[in-house]
Design a protein around this motif. Sequence first.
Motif, short mmCIF file in Angstrom:
data_model
loop_
_atom_site.label_atom_id
_atom_site.label_comp_id
_atom_site.label_asym_id
_atom_site.label_seq_id
_atom_site.Cartn_x
_atom_site.Cartn_y
_atom_site.Cartn_z
N ARG A 42 0.83 -1.20 0.00
CA ARG A 42 0.00 0.00 0.00
C ARG A 42 0.87 1.25 0.00
NH1 ARG A 42 -4.08 1.39 5.01
NH2 ARG A 42 -4.51 3.57 4.47
N SER A 43 1.94 1.22 0.76
CA SER A 43 2.86 2.36 0.81
C SER A 43 3.51 2.60 -0.54
CB SER A 43 3.94 2.12 1.87
OG SER A 43 4.92 3.12 1.84
N TRP A 44 3.99 1.54 -1.16
CA TRP A 44 4.66 1.66 -2.45
C TRP A 44 3.71 2.10 -3.55
CZ3 TRP A 44 6.55 -2.74 -6.11
CH2 TRP A 44 7.49 -2.24 -7.01
N ALA A 45 2.46 1.61 -3.49
CA ALA A 45 1.48 1.95 -4.52
C ALA A 45 1.21 3.45 -4.60
CB ALA A 45 0.18 1.19 -4.26
N ILE A 46 1.44 4.16 -3.51
CA ILE A 46 1.17 5.60 -3.48
C ILE A 46 2.03 6.35 -4.49
CG2 ILE A 46 1.33 7.69 -2.05
CD1 ILE A 46 0.65 5.89 0.36
N TRP A 47 3.27 5.86 -4.71
CA TRP A 47 4.20 6.65 -5.53
C TRP A 47 4.94 5.87 -6.62
CZ3 TRP A 47 9.24 4.96 -5.35
CH2 TRP A 47 9.59 4.16 -4.26
N LYS A 48 4.79 4.55 -6.70
CA LYS A 48 5.64 3.76 -7.59
C LYS A 48 5.47 4.08 -9.07
CE LYS A 48 2.74 -0.39 -8.10
NZ LYS A 48 2.72 -1.85 -7.94
N ASP A 49 4.30 4.58 -9.46
CA ASP A 49 4.06 4.88 -10.87
C ASP A 49 4.33 6.34 -11.23
OD1 ASP A 49 3.25 2.25 -11.46
OD2 ASP A 49 1.22 2.65 -10.75
N LEU A 50 4.84 7.11 -10.29
CA LEU A 50 5.14 8.51 -10.57
C LEU A 50 6.39 8.63 -11.45
CD1 LEU A 50 4.56 10.07 -7.03
CD2 LEU A 50 2.99 10.07 -8.98
N ALA A 51 6.43 9.67 -12.25
CA ALA A 51 7.58 9.89 -13.13
C ALA A 51 8.82 10.24 -12.33
CB ALA A 51 7.27 11.01 -14.13
N VAL A 52 9.98 9.88 -12.85
CA VAL A 52 11.24 10.19 -12.19
C VAL A 52 11.35 11.71 -12.01
CG1 VAL A 52 13.76 10.10 -12.37
CG2 VAL A 52 12.37 8.16 -13.14
N GLY A 53 11.71 12.11 -10.81
CA GLY A 53 11.84 13.54 -10.53
C GLY A 53 10.59 14.16 -9.92
N ASP A 54 9.50 13.43 -9.87
CA ASP A 54 8.27 13.93 -9.26
C ASP A 54 8.53 14.23 -7.78
OD1 ASP A 54 5.61 13.99 -7.94
OD2 ASP A 54 4.88 13.45 -9.93
N THR A 55 8.13 15.39 -7.33
CA THR A 55 8.40 15.80 -5.95
C THR A 55 7.61 14.99 -4.93
OG1 THR A 55 6.72 17.54 -6.14
CG2 THR A 55 9.00 18.16 -6.61
N SER A 56 6.62 14.24 -5.39
CA SER A 56 5.84 13.42 -4.46
C SER A 56 6.52 12.09 -4.14
CB SER A 56 4.44 13.14 -5.05
OG SER A 56 3.71 14.34 -5.20
N ILE A 57 7.58 11.76 -4.89
CA ILE A 57 8.33 10.54 -4.59
C ILE A 57 9.04 10.73 -3.25
CG2 ILE A 57 10.26 9.08 -5.32
CD1 ILE A 57 9.53 9.69 -8.19
N PRO A 58 8.96 9.76 -2.36
CA PRO A 58 9.59 9.91 -1.03
C PRO A 58 11.09 10.13 -1.15
CG PRO A 58 8.10 8.03 -1.05
CD PRO A 58 8.23 8.48 -2.47
N PRO A 59 11.69 10.75 -0.14
CA PRO A 59 13.14 10.95 -0.15
C PRO A 59 13.88 9.61 -0.09
CG PRO A 59 12.22 11.52 1.99
CD PRO A 59 11.06 11.30 1.08
N VAL A 60 15.15 9.66 -0.46
CA VAL A 60 15.95 8.43 -0.55
C VAL A 60 15.94 7.61 0.75
CG1 VAL A 60 18.32 7.58 -0.77
CG2 VAL A 60 17.40 9.17 -2.46
N PRO A 61 16.14 8.21 1.93
CA PRO A 61 16.14 7.39 3.15
C PRO A 61 14.86 6.58 3.34
CG PRO A 61 17.03 9.56 3.62
CD PRO A 61 16.46 9.63 2.23
N LEU A 62 13.72 7.16 2.98
CA LEU A 62 12.46 6.44 3.14
C LEU A 62 12.36 5.29 2.14
CD1 LEU A 62 9.84 6.35 4.72
CD2 LEU A 62 8.83 7.91 3.07
N ARG A 63 12.88 5.50 0.94
CA ARG A 63 12.87 4.42 -0.07
C ARG A 63 13.82 3.30 0.34
NH1 ARG A 63 13.88 7.36 -5.64
NH2 ARG A 63 14.41 9.20 -4.40
N LEU A 64 14.93 3.65 0.94
CA LEU A 64 15.85 2.61 1.42
C LEU A 64 15.22 1.82 2.57
CD1 LEU A 64 19.24 4.57 1.32
CD2 LEU A 64 18.44 2.84 -0.29
N SER A 65 14.48 2.50 3.42
CA SER A 65 13.78 1.83 4.50
C SER A 65 12.75 0.85 3.93
CB SER A 65 13.09 2.86 5.40
OG SER A 65 12.30 2.25 6.38
#
Length: 373
Positions: A218-241
């Motif tokens: 559910r968390s990933w579905a929120i942003w996984k289809d967003l275009a690269v560079g979209d400001t809604s994509i979580p920051p790197v630390p959150l993606r690594l988590s």
Amino acid sequence: MGRTKANTKRAEHRRLEAVTQNKAVPGPSNAALYEKAQSLVEQCDYELAAKFLKRILEKDQTHVDAKELFGVVLLELGDLETAEQVFSDLVSSCPSRGVVASAHLHLAQLSEGPRIALEHYQKAVDILHEEINRKPSAEGTLSIEDGQQRQTIAKALVAMTEIWLTDLCMEPEAEQSCESLLNAAIQLDPENADVLQSMASVRMSQQRPDDAKALVERSWAIWKDLAVGDTSIPPVPLRLSLTRLFLELLMYKEALTVLTGVIETDDQEVEAWYLEGWCFMLMAEDAKVQNKEVEGLSWRELAKDARDCLETCVNLFDNRNHPDTEMLKHAKELMQQLTDMGITPSRVDAEGDGDDWEDVEDSEEDDDVEMDD
């Protein structure tokens, strides 16, 4: 008498000119200085930004925005003690409730004791709740400011959860505290990826992997289809988590997809290379045990990819003075396991291939010589 009068007029004229020339030119306004400081902070020029902010505060100690930004700049410069003094002063004297809440959040991060940190976070949450509740809003609508405040509250609640999951994990009320905090955060901001991932971490600690999997998806579905560079994509630390949760749940393909995006964003991110190497290693072990290919790759090919990623991780670690020595230790342990499995870095293989070509070239040259004879 006439000459004396004329001389007197000329002397008066020179005196007026001197006064005009010596008249102090007014300096830049505080507003202009603050705007310049903000620009310097955006450029990460914190030392120069501090000088501009000091000029403001020398003229006006009550300039709240300048004082708050000065505290942030001090954090960036590593002067934690002075930053703490600045934020403590804001808490005790600032009339702006929003700034006081922000100061409490900074003090929470600076606090050495977990209980003190929780107190600061709670005070910030209470103030922000008051700010939201006192403002009338049309039914079914949410202002941008309210949305930002809700996100800030949710972030604070997640930070409080992390304290209970780590420093206070052995306390009897830890589990219930995590549940209460995260339920409040989800009610406040149900589409917050950070909140959902924190809830997934709690579910993993409770040995409830199916629930955790549903939350990370559910968390990933929120942003996984967003275009690269979209400001809604979580920051790197959150993606690594998120990647770490995927690894715990054996969701290797999803982990690699997220890591690819991180490395595209910053190919110098040490932890991303470490996690990618670890992911390939786990995939290689599974492929070897089950004696089957994964995504068309043999276990040896997966292990080779793991070795290359870990080599990159270690090299970047040394170059960037990364602080996580435990991560480096584990990366080297994985590399040793791969060495024991007969997996060498690709660069070693390439050098070996080069030697082979040189041998062929030398052989051809020898043949030519022999033919001439």
